[in-house]
Design an enzyme around this catalytic site. Structure first.
Site, PDB file in Angstrom:
ATOM      1  N   SER A 142       0.855  -1.193   0.000  1.00 35.16           N
ATOM      2  CA  SER A 142       0.000   0.000   0.000  1.00 35.16           C
ATOM      3  C   SER A 142       0.884   1.233   0.000  1.00 35.16           C
ATOM      4  CB  SER A 142      -0.897   0.003   1.246  1.00 35.16           C
ATOM      5  OG  SER A 142      -1.518   1.256   1.440  1.00 35.16           O
ATOM      6  N   TYR A 155      -2.418  -1.682  10.311  1.00 33.29           N
ATOM      7  CA  TYR A 155      -2.449  -1.836   8.858  1.00 33.29           C
ATOM      8  C   TYR A 155      -1.225  -1.190   8.208  1.00 33.29           C
ATOM      9  CZ  TYR A 155      -4.084  -1.455   4.027  1.00 33.29           C
ATOM     10  OH  TYR A 155      -4.189  -1.537   2.656  1.00 33.29           O
TER      11      TYR A 155
END
Length: 268
Positions: A142, A155
């Site tokens: 990401s 995350y």
């Protein structure tokens, strides 16, 4: 380093293939002639995707947060008469909100799916690629991997792990001719906002519209990058700029801005 060609008994395994980026990567690889092994918990959605693909496919139901399910995957693939030449670690979950108010089980599940599953499956399938001297690994990270992410601490850290792990694995596998790529998408509307209990309006206020890309565009850029042997792919010019800014900006300046803008940390 190039994408291994399709062939009899060769396959690409894609985790989290039931929707979003994973499903689109499966479509991309199927169009290139690869037998795709679709892995996720939701086998009904996997079966629907398999029916839409023109090429051969197999459906394997597995919960990637469960170590036993992960450990069983190589034998289940072998039982199909297949060898995995392309491994796509796409499965991912996320949580949002302050750590002090978090559900411990949910936080650990993020680590199991986003971190442990990547390590587990790479360790199990890469050895065969090295023995055959062909293979490719695509790990989905990401833009959030480029710096801490208040409001999604686990995350962000998980995706930072994936990016670091991918760089190291790529270097180790160079002598074997196996290519390893990390794709670092920015925001993609894959239903993550709903899963986090946030509205698209809240997420959109923190992440402007120009940053967003559709899942099919991200998947094509990711597979093209893997085929070209690129180490890291960040889809979208603005997302690439955001990744650089995230990486280079001093933390004392960056983190307060991120904390103030994250919708899960704003006071209701």
């Amino acid at each position: 380093m190039v994408l291994p060609p399709p062939g009899p008994h060769r396959a690409a395994l894609i985790t989290g293939a039931s929707s979003g980026i994973g499903a689109e990567i499966a479509r991309q690889l199927s169009r290139r002639g690869h037998h795709v092994v679709l892995v996720a918990r939701r086998t009904e959605q996997l079966a629907e995707l398999a029916e839409q693909l023109n090429g051969p496919s197999s459906v394997v139901g597995a919960d990637l947060s469960n170590p036993a399910d992960r450990a069983a995957l190589p034998d289940r693939v072998s039982a199909l008469g297949l060898e995995i030449d392309i491994l796509v670690n796409n499965a991912g979950v996320a949580t949002a909100g302050p750590v002090a108010a978090a559900d411990p089980a949910a936080e650990v599940t993020v680590v199991e799916v986003d971190v442990a599953a990547v390590v587990d499956l790479c360790t199990r399938f890469v050895a065969g690629m090295v023995a055959r001297r062909r293979g490719a690994v695509l790990n989905v990270a990401s833009v959030g991997a480029y710096g801490p992410l208040p409001g999604q601490a686990v995350y962000g850290a998980a995706k930072a792990f994936v990016l670091s792990y991918t760089w190291a694995l790529r270097e180790e596998l160079k002598p074997s001719g196996i290519t390893v790529t990390a794709v670092c998408p920015g925001p993609v509307d894959t239903g993550f906002a709903d899963a986090l209990g946030l509205s698209m309006a809240e997420v959109g206020a923190a992440l402007p519209k120009p940053l967003w890309l559709p899942a099919d565009a991200v998947a094509k850029i990711a597979v093209d990058g893997l085929a070209a042997g690129k180490p890291v792919v960040v889809p979208g010019r603005l997302n690439r700029a955001a990744a650089v800014a995230n990486y280079l900006t001093p933390r004392r300046l960056l983190l307060p801005v991120l904390a103030r803008s994250h919708p899960s940390l704003k006071k209701k």
